[in-house]
Design an enzyme around this catalytic site. Structure first.
Site, PDB file in Angstrom:
ATOM      1  N   ARG A  94     -20.963  -1.510   3.942  1.00 60.88           N
ATOM      2  CA  ARG A  94     -20.286  -2.811   4.102  1.00 60.88           C
ATOM      3  C   ARG A  94     -20.564  -3.375   5.496  1.00 60.88           C
ATOM      4  O   ARG A  94     -20.538  -2.679   6.480  1.00 60.88           O
ATOM      5  CB  ARG A  94     -18.775  -2.647   3.920  1.00 60.88           C
ATOM      6  CG  ARG A  94     -18.009  -3.924   4.261  1.00 60.88           C
ATOM      7  CD  ARG A  94     -16.625  -3.924   3.685  1.00 60.88           C
ATOM      8  NE  ARG A  94     -15.765  -2.890   4.226  1.00 60.88           N
ATOM      9  CZ  ARG A  94     -14.505  -2.678   3.806  1.00 60.88           C
ATOM     10  NH1 ARG A  94     -13.988  -3.426   2.844  1.00 60.88           N
ATOM     11  NH2 ARG A  94     -13.781  -1.717   4.328  1.00 60.88           N
ATOM     12  N   ARG A 149       0.819  -1.217   0.000  1.00 62.64           N
ATOM     13  CA  ARG A 149       0.000   0.000   0.000  1.00 62.64           C
ATOM     14  C   ARG A 149       0.850   1.264   0.000  1.00 62.64           C
ATOM     15  O   ARG A 149       0.294   2.369   0.036  1.00 62.64           O
ATOM     16  CB  ARG A 149      -0.860   0.020   1.267  1.00 62.64           C
ATOM     17  CG  ARG A 149      -2.316  -0.357   1.065  1.00 62.64           C
ATOM     18  CD  ARG A 149      -2.929  -0.471   2.456  1.00 62.64           C
ATOM     19  NE  ARG A 149      -4.335  -0.238   2.488  1.00 62.64           N
ATOM     20  CZ  ARG A 149      -5.249  -1.200   2.672  1.00 62.64           C
ATOM     21  NH1 ARG A 149      -4.889  -2.451   2.768  1.00 62.64           N
ATOM     22  NH2 ARG A 149      -6.520  -0.894   2.747  1.00 62.64           N
ATOM     23  N   ARG A 162      -9.242   7.525   5.217  1.00 60.88           N
ATOM     24  CA  ARG A 162      -8.632   6.443   4.441  1.00 60.88           C
ATOM     25  C   ARG A 162      -8.507   6.831   2.969  1.00 60.88           C
ATOM     26  O   ARG A 162      -7.545   6.454   2.303  1.00 60.88           O
ATOM     27  CB  ARG A 162      -9.460   5.161   4.583  1.00 60.88           C
ATOM     28  CG  ARG A 162      -9.241   4.507   5.940  1.00 60.88           C
ATOM     29  CD  ARG A 162     -10.396   3.648   6.315  1.00 60.88           C
ATOM     30  NE  ARG A 162     -10.439   2.418   5.552  1.00 60.88           N
ATOM     31  CZ  ARG A 162     -11.551   1.744   5.306  1.00 60.88           C
ATOM     32  NH1 ARG A 162     -12.709   2.190   5.710  1.00 60.88           N
ATOM     33  NH2 ARG A 162     -11.494   0.624   4.641  1.00 60.88           N
TER      34      ARG A 162
HETATM   35  P1  ADP Z   1      -9.853  -1.881   3.027  1.00 65.52           P
HETATM   36  O1  ADP Z   1     -11.101  -2.654   3.001  1.00 65.52           O
HETATM   37  O2  ADP Z   1      -9.977  -0.431   3.282  1.00 65.52           O
HETATM   38  O3  ADP Z   1      -8.992  -2.116   1.823  1.00 65.52           O
HETATM   39  P2  ADP Z   1      -8.279  -3.506   4.851  1.00 65.52           P
HETATM   40  O4  ADP Z   1      -9.148  -4.448   5.570  1.00 65.52           O
HETATM   41  O5  ADP Z   1      -7.432  -4.001   3.747  1.00 65.52           O
HETATM   42  O6  ADP Z   1      -9.157  -2.280   4.378  1.00 65.52           O
HETATM   43  O7  ADP Z   1      -7.334  -2.758   5.886  1.00 65.52           O
HETATM   44  C1  ADP Z   1      -7.856  -2.191   7.063  1.00 65.52           C
HETATM   45  C2  ADP Z   1      -6.781  -1.338   7.738  1.00 65.52           C
HETATM   46  O8  ADP Z   1      -5.653  -2.169   8.078  1.00 65.52           O
HETATM   47  C3  ADP Z   1      -6.182  -0.232   6.867  1.00 65.52           C
HETATM   48  O9  ADP Z   1      -6.975   0.935   6.882  1.00 65.52           O
HETATM   49  C4  ADP Z   1      -4.835  -0.025   7.578  1.00 65.52           C
HETATM   50  O10 ADP Z   1      -4.980   0.668   8.805  1.00 65.52           O
HETATM   51  C5  ADP Z   1      -4.441  -1.452   7.923  1.00 65.52           C
HETATM   52  N1  ADP Z   1      -3.671  -2.061   6.818  1.00 65.52           N
HETATM   53  C6  ADP Z   1      -4.010  -3.146   6.064  1.00 65.52           C
HETATM   54  N2  ADP Z   1      -3.099  -3.396   5.113  1.00 65.52           N
HETATM   55  C7  ADP Z   1      -2.141  -2.433   5.270  1.00 65.52           C
HETATM   56  C8  ADP Z   1      -0.936  -2.124   4.567  1.00 65.52           C
HETATM   57  N3  ADP Z   1      -0.526  -2.850   3.523  1.00 65.52           N
HETATM   58  N4  ADP Z   1      -0.214  -1.054   5.003  1.00 65.52           N
HETATM   59  C9  ADP Z   1      -0.592  -0.320   6.054  1.00 65.52           C
HETATM   60  N5  ADP Z   1      -1.719  -0.537   6.739  1.00 65.52           N
HETATM   61  C10 ADP Z   1      -2.501  -1.592   6.358  1.00 65.52           C
HETATM   62  P1  ADP Z   2     -12.054  -3.840  -0.388  1.00 63.64           P
HETATM   63  O1  ADP Z   2     -11.531  -5.163   0.113  1.00 63.64           O
HETATM   64  O2  ADP Z   2     -11.383  -3.392  -1.653  1.00 63.64           O
HETATM   65  O3  ADP Z   2     -12.044  -2.793   0.671  1.00 63.64           O
HETATM   66  P2  ADP Z   2     -14.682  -5.155  -0.347  1.00 63.64           P
HETATM   67  O4  ADP Z   2     -14.520  -6.377  -1.150  1.00 63.64           O
HETATM   68  O5  ADP Z   2     -14.713  -5.285   1.144  1.00 63.64           O
HETATM   69  O6  ADP Z   2     -13.579  -4.058  -0.786  1.00 63.64           O
HETATM   70  O7  ADP Z   2     -16.008  -4.419  -0.846  1.00 63.64           O
HETATM   71  C1  ADP Z   2     -16.465  -3.200  -0.253  1.00 63.64           C
HETATM   72  C2  ADP Z   2     -17.994  -3.217  -0.194  1.00 63.64           C
HETATM   73  O8  ADP Z   2     -18.523  -3.143  -1.515  1.00 63.64           O
HETATM   74  C3  ADP Z   2     -18.588  -4.480   0.440  1.00 63.64           C
HETATM   75  O9  ADP Z   2     -19.755  -4.106   1.134  1.00 63.64           O
HETATM   76  C4  ADP Z   2     -18.936  -5.354  -0.770  1.00 63.64           C
HETATM   77  O10 ADP Z   2     -20.011  -6.243  -0.509  1.00 63.64           O
HETATM   78  C5  ADP Z   2     -19.320  -4.309  -1.808  1.00 63.64           C
HETATM   79  N1  ADP Z   2     -18.992  -4.696  -3.187  1.00 63.64           N
HETATM   80  C6  ADP Z   2     -17.905  -5.385  -3.630  1.00 63.64           C
HETATM   81  N2  ADP Z   2     -17.935  -5.525  -4.966  1.00 63.64           N
HETATM   82  C7  ADP Z   2     -19.073  -4.902  -5.386  1.00 63.64           C
HETATM   83  C8  ADP Z   2     -19.692  -4.694  -6.660  1.00 63.64           C
HETATM   84  N3  ADP Z   2     -19.133  -5.149  -7.792  1.00 63.64           N
HETATM   85  N4  ADP Z   2     -20.855  -4.012  -6.698  1.00 63.64           N
HETATM   86  C9  ADP Z   2     -21.418  -3.541  -5.557  1.00 63.64           C
HETATM   87  N5  ADP Z   2     -20.903  -3.709  -4.335  1.00 63.64           N
HETATM   88  C10 ADP Z   2     -19.737  -4.371  -4.239  1.00 63.64           C
END
Ligand code: ADP
Ligand code: ADP
Length: 208
Positions: free
Chosen positions: A126, A87, A166
């Site tokens: 979500r 990231r 974020r």
């Molecule tokens: P998202 O759904 O926003 O992509 P994640 O579940 O991947 O969120 O990550 C949640 C949180 O965990 C991030 O907002 C950050 O605080 C931390 N995190 C996860 N992956 C990383 C990374 N590669 N570098 C720094 N922080 C991270």
């Molecule tokens: P990320 O890991 O990149 O943060 P998620 O997979 O957690 O993203 O998805 C974020 C939100 O958007 C979740 O509530 C998920 O169910 C929804 N979502 C994911 N893909 C789609 C899509 N193609 N259309 C609508 N909603 C989606």
């Protein structure tokens, strides 16, 4: 196959990673999930990560690279999908160095493209199953009606203020990685707007 799923928070990385992991038999390595598990277990890494995560900030690179490297090694350095890592540019440089040292530096990056307005809408709706990690969206991918509501988590970093933070962090620290991957000829861009299954088909089309 070594795959990096790249994109802003809410782009659908976790959702697509689950499908891709099953389809290509890959270990799904989500640094966010690893941190949430560490917080639940009360480990030192969990304690360090929690305040950053709740504030929508990035966990320091040294901590993240440590757990990502462990995950990659446990997966056997092959057949994995990184979801949410790297990231930052230093994390990407660390990954390149780590994989090169292990003779495993061939990987592909799929970048999911989604506009900001849609991201806010996706993140605020979500919900996550606390026990299984299953991801839902209240409108587009609703949880089963018989799932007890106390099992459904609205993540503390999916509240409006943390979402804003974020997205700012993404623009400042993560978005520049696209150019880094492009420069290394690893980047495949995929439109992340549409039905979940449709996007899965688009990703498979660029990978196969
Ligand atoms: P998202 O759904 O926003 O992509 P994640 O579940 O991947 O969120 O990550 C949640 C949180 O965990 C991030 O907002 C950050 O605080 C931390 N995190 C996860 N992956 C990383 C990374 N590669 N570098 C720094 N922080 C991270
Ligand atoms: P990320 O890991 O990149 O943060 P998620 O997979 O957690 O993203 O998805 C974020 C939100 O958007 C979740 O509530 C998920 O169910 C929804 N979502 C994911 N893909 C789609 C899509 N193609 N259309 C609508 N909603 C989606």
């Amino acid at each position: 196959m070594r795959l990096v799923l790249f994109g802003p928070p809410g782009a659908g990385k976790g959702t697509q990673a689950k499908y891709l992991a099953t389809h290509y038999t890959l270990a799904h390595l989500s640094t966010g999930d690893m941190f949430r598990a560490a917080i639940k277990e009360g480990t030192p890494v969990g304690k360090e990560a929690k305040s950053y995560m709740d504030a929508g900030k990035l966990v320091p690179d040294s901590v993240v690279c440590g757990i990502a490297g462990e995950g990659i090694e446990n997966a056997g350095l092959n057949q994995f999908i990184l979801d949410g890592f790297p990231r930052t540019i230093p994390q990407a440089e660390w990954l390149d160095d780590f994989l090169t040292r292990h003779n495993a530096d061939d990987y592909v990056v799929v970048s999911l493209k989604v506009d900001v307005e849609l991201i806010v809408e996706r993140l605020s709706n979500r919900r996550m199953n606390k026990e299984t990690g299953e991801i839902y969206h209240l409108v587009y991918n609703p949880p089963p009606a018989d799932l007890p509501t106390q099992v459904l988590l609205h993540r503390s970093d999916d509240q409006p203020e943390a979402i804003r933070e974020r997205l700012a962090v993404y623009e400042a620290d993560t978005a520049p990685l696209e150019a880094y991957f492009r420069g290394k000829n690893r980047l495949k861009e995929v439109d992340g707007v549409g039905e979940i299954e449709e996007i899965f088909e688009r990703i498979k089309a660029v990978l196969d």
